[in-house]
Enzyme design. Structure first.
Site, PDB file in Angstrom:
ATOM      1  CG  HIS A   5     -10.409  -3.229  -7.346  1.00 33.67           C
ATOM      2  ND1 HIS A   5      -9.234  -3.637  -6.713  1.00 33.67           N
ATOM      3  CD2 HIS A   5     -10.072  -1.843  -7.835  1.00 33.67           C
ATOM      4  CE1 HIS A   5      -8.422  -2.715  -6.862  1.00 33.67           C
ATOM      5  NE2 HIS A   5      -8.898  -1.537  -7.283  1.00 33.67           N
TER       6      HIS A   5
ATOM      7  NE  ARG B  97      -1.466  -7.318  -1.368  1.00 34.03           N
ATOM      8  CZ  ARG B  97      -2.408  -7.147  -2.219  1.00 34.03           C
ATOM      9  NH1 ARG B  97      -2.701  -5.818  -2.362  1.00 34.03           N
ATOM     10  NH2 ARG B  97      -2.948  -7.974  -2.925  1.00 34.03           N
TER      11      ARG B  97
ATOM     12  CG  HIS C 182      -3.680 -11.500  -7.365  1.00 32.41           C
ATOM     13  ND1 HIS C 182      -3.123 -11.062  -8.280  1.00 32.41           N
ATOM     14  CD2 HIS C 182      -4.174 -10.571  -6.601  1.00 32.41           C
ATOM     15  CE1 HIS C 182      -2.697  -9.821  -7.954  1.00 32.41           C
ATOM     16  NE2 HIS C 182      -3.582  -9.373  -6.929  1.00 32.41           N
TER      17      HIS C 182
ATOM     18  CG  ASP D 100      -9.464  -8.616  -1.149  1.00 36.53           C
ATOM     19  OD1 ASP D 100      -9.328  -7.590  -0.601  1.00 36.53           O
ATOM     20  OD2 ASP D 100      -9.290  -8.976  -2.254  1.00 36.53           O
TER      21      ASP D 100
ATOM     22  CB  SER E 188      -8.784   1.670  -7.775  1.00 43.10           C
ATOM     23  OG  SER E 188      -7.622   0.883  -7.319  1.00 43.10           O
TER      24      SER E 188
END
Length: 436
Positions: free
Chosen positions: A271, A326, A317, A372, A241
């Site tokens: 993504h 995160r 990742h 995620d 992005s």
């Protein structure tokens, strides 16, 4: 804009810094491209420069040099909250300095003044078929704002190259201000056929999204919004992005063209949509066992997933080689608010089992969870059950980092991005020359 002079001082210094580097070392090589790089998406190659954020393989994302853990402590907090104000995060991304509480609140106030959704955008969203994907609606809504582009207006009237960043900054502030209203409009129209709620003039930017979907009574969800948008704000410029926005903007397409394109990249399952895939996988586990499985059952389920040629969603990742900070920040949030929730307990069980299994299998470069692996679980627990909407929420946060990078791209004269492509015959000829 009240902080424009401060930003301009920093831009002048950075322009000189880049000019000196290029003039003295333009012929110096700092990396090599291998055949593997050509056929693996140039993964791992140092090809982009941005001071806004950087992903360290061991420590995770750093915003202007500060880790997630640092920022959770150091950024100014919303009133009666443990979570940072998004206005403070945006100030940091743009200026490169930790803001005072007054500076963070000043950014929030500018957003409040520009946060209303224009009628033509709302009408367009209402006119779209109800089965339209929410990311399609998000991308189109951003694009529909392009008619108000300050950059395009001034460019068409002879804007100097040295000043490109100024209307880019105005467009960026305006777009970021409106993203919660865009997201809330999509949510209300697509899932509930509700009227739109104008943004509050008292709530902070993150809380305003909760307000506009009738969840301002839910303090847990407001806190989750503040956390979620902050940790998704940026991730370097190499991800799909951010790089898409950078590439499109390099042609001097304005912020709206660039960010609309960026959201189309974010929509992909490799993504931004990964959070949806992770949640669906977790829900399948609960459905199979009726409740949380034992670690032994979880191990068998993961092996079955891998043996069917599938991946464990949320694990691995492109850059990180440790647990994503995160993920850890959200895990701590879960411990505070939903420790007894079965879905959250399952996240913890997978966290205990999956890295061990992935290490044993030996194929994954990183067996650790990324952001995620848990983000969908927290949204789902708060009643946000429309999980095809989660990527829109990801996009709301990511627009902050993308636009901050675009301001600096124009300030530092980032050139048109135009790598050369070669044929397979040319690749084979180069190989023959090297090995002969």
């Amino acid at each position: 804009m009240w902080f424009q002079n401060k930003l301009e001082d920093k831009i002048i210094k950075q322009r000189k810094r880049i000019k000196d580097i290029v003039s003295q070392y333009s012929g110096q090589k700092i990396g090599d491209v291998t055949i593997k790089n050509l056929f693996s998406g140039l993964r791992g190659n140092d090809l982009l420069v941005s001071d806004v954020s950087y992903v360290d393989p061991n420590d995770g994302i750093h915003f202007r040099g500060y880790s997630i853990n640092d920022l959770m402590k150091m950024l100014p907090k919303a009133e009666n909250s443990e979570m940072p104000l998004a206005g403070g995060m945006y100030y940091l991304l743009l200026i490169g300095e930790l803001p005072t509480r007054e500076e963070a609140l000043a950014v929030e106030e500018e957003w409040r003044r520009a946060g209303d959704l224009p009628y033509h955008v709302a009408d367009m969203l209402r006119a779209m078929p109800r089965d339209t994907h929410p990311m399609t609606m998000f991308s189109q809504a951003i694009l529909a704002l392009q008619s108000r582009s300050e950059f395009t207006l001034h460019y068409n009237n002879g804007l100097k190259k040295s000043d490109y960043w100024k209307p880019t900054l105005k467009d960026s502030m305006s777009l970021v201000a409106k993203t919660p209203a865009i997201a809330a409009a999509i949510y209300n129209i697509k899932y509930h056929n509700n009227d739109l709620i104008p943004p509050s003039q008292t709530h902070d930017w993150s809380a305003n999204f909760a307000y506009m979907i009738n969840k301002d009574w839910d303090q847990q969800y407001i806190e989750l919004c503040r956390l979620f948008f902050a940790i998704h704000a940026d991730q370097g410029t190499g991800n799909v992005s951010a790089h898409t926005a950078w590439l499109v903007n390099s042609a001097l397409s304005d912020v709206y063209f660039s960010c609309s394109a960026a959201m189309n990249g974010l929509a992909g399952p490799l993504h931004g949509r990964a959070n949806q895939d992770c949640l669906e996988w977790l829900l399948d586990v609960l459905e199979k066992y009726g409740s949380c499985p034992t670690e032994k059952q979880m191990e068998e389920y993961i092996w079955d997933t891998l043996n069917r040629g599938k991946v464990v969603p949320g694990y691995g990742h492109a850059v990180l080689r440790n647990t994503d900070p995160r993920f850890t920040a959200q895990l701590e949030f879960g411990h505070k608010y939903i420790a007894n929730d079965d879905l959250f307990k399952l996240v913890e069980i997978v966290y205990q089992v999956a890295p061990r299994v992935l290490k044993e299998q030996g194929k994954a470069k990183s067996p650790w969870p990324n952001v995620d692996a848990i983000s969908g679980t927290l949204q789902y627990n708060c009643g946000m059950r429309e999980y095809d909407f989660y990527t829109v929420l990801f996009g709301v946060g990511r627009i902050m980092g993308i636009t901050a990078n675009l301001v600096w791209a124009r300030a530092l004269y980032a050139p048109l991005e135009r790598p050369q492509s070669i044929t397979l015959d040319m690749v084979e000829k180069k190989i023959a020359q090297i090995v002969s």
